[in-house]
Design an enzyme around this catalytic site. Sequence first.
Site, PDB file in Angstrom:
ATOM      1  N   GLY A  80       7.952   3.955   0.629  1.00 37.41           N
ATOM      2  CA  GLY A  80       8.647   5.187   1.017  1.00 37.41           C
ATOM      3  C   GLY A  80      10.127   5.084   0.709  1.00 37.41           C
ATOM      4  CB  ALA A  81      12.885   7.405   1.465  1.00 38.13           C
ATOM      5  CD  GLU A  82      15.575   4.873   5.667  1.00 38.67           C
ATOM      6  OE1 GLU A  82      15.723   3.855   6.346  1.00 38.67           O
ATOM      7  OE2 GLU A  82      16.500   5.633   5.353  1.00 38.67           O
ATOM      8  CB  ALA A  83       9.704   1.257   5.262  1.00 41.64           C
ATOM      9  CB  ILE A 133       3.381   0.096   4.065  1.00 43.24           C
ATOM     10  CG1 ILE A 133       4.318   1.201   4.560  1.00 43.24           C
ATOM     11  CG2 ILE A 133       2.317  -0.243   5.095  1.00 43.24           C
ATOM     12  CD1 ILE A 133       4.850   1.049   5.947  1.00 43.24           C
ATOM     13  CB  ILE A 148      -1.003   0.059   1.184  1.00 46.01           C
ATOM     14  CG1 ILE A 148      -0.288  -0.019   2.533  1.00 46.01           C
ATOM     15  CG2 ILE A 148      -2.068  -1.010   1.074  1.00 46.01           C
ATOM     16  CD1 ILE A 148      -1.180   0.408   3.689  1.00 46.01           C
ATOM     17  CG  ASP A 175       8.901  12.336   9.346  1.00 42.06           C
ATOM     18  OD1 ASP A 175       8.804  13.544   9.050  1.00 42.06           O
ATOM     19  OD2 ASP A 175       8.757  11.424   8.512  1.00 42.06           O
TER      20      ASP A 175
END
Length: 206
Positions: free
Chosen positions: A7-10, A12, A4, A121
């Site tokens: 992101g830059a790191e993860a 989901i 769904i 954040d």
Amino acid sequence: MRKISEGAEACIYKTMMLGRNAIIKYRVEKSYRVMELDSDLRERRTRNEARIQAELYEIGVRVPSVMLAGRHFIVMNEVAGETLNKIKMIESGRGSTAIRIMSEAGSLLARIHDHGISHGDFTTANLMLDRNGRLWVIDFGLSAFTNSAEDKALDIILMKRSVGEKLYSHFIKGYVGGTAEAGSVLKKLEEIERRGRYQTRTLSVG
Ligand SMILES: Nc1ncnc2c1ncn2[C@@H]1O[C@H](COP(=O)(O)OP(=O)(O)OP(=O)(O)O)[C@@H](O)[C@H]1O
Ligand SMILES: [Mg+2]
């Protein structure tokens, strides 16, 4: 399992676990990092995130409960709702619900800070409103155990930049009402903002 968000790191994913709707947050490999170091770094960040989130859950801050954590992933409860940045009413800053939510966001952050944790954040992209109108904090990927007024002030500055002036004023009221430490944090915030102005001025002159 359905992806769904990426992101830059993860990444989901949405899934089911123990009969409940769950979210898997998987920290992805970064090919520009040396493989072993990359794996260690992802592991450290994942562990830090899971630990802080679980601890906040324990003290009753509304965060998704951590169901399982592995080296590079966390499985947590799904919040059935949307992040605040996707909600029109918050974007426009109108209405009593928007005001209530922002003031609640302020007191939630105050509780997190009082527990010696900075979020790292704290923007409307990392707050979710569920179907019952309850506010949740997510994404502890940049969180830290800290009692530094500067770290805490940075959380507030991020929120200040992510909402309009009116909503910010309600946010800050909620924050001040939620912690006895607000004075020193707000003082630090002013100091950081003064420093920022000074820097832009000197930069533009040079
Ligand atoms: N527990 C949850 N329930 C429902 N949706 C979630 C949940 N956790 C994350 N999401 C959704 O996935 C998106 C990305 O999640 P998150 O903010 O944790 O990761 P990220 O910003 O990509 O990660 P990071 O900032 O650590 O790189 C959120 O904006 C939200 O839409
Ligand atoms: Mg996020």
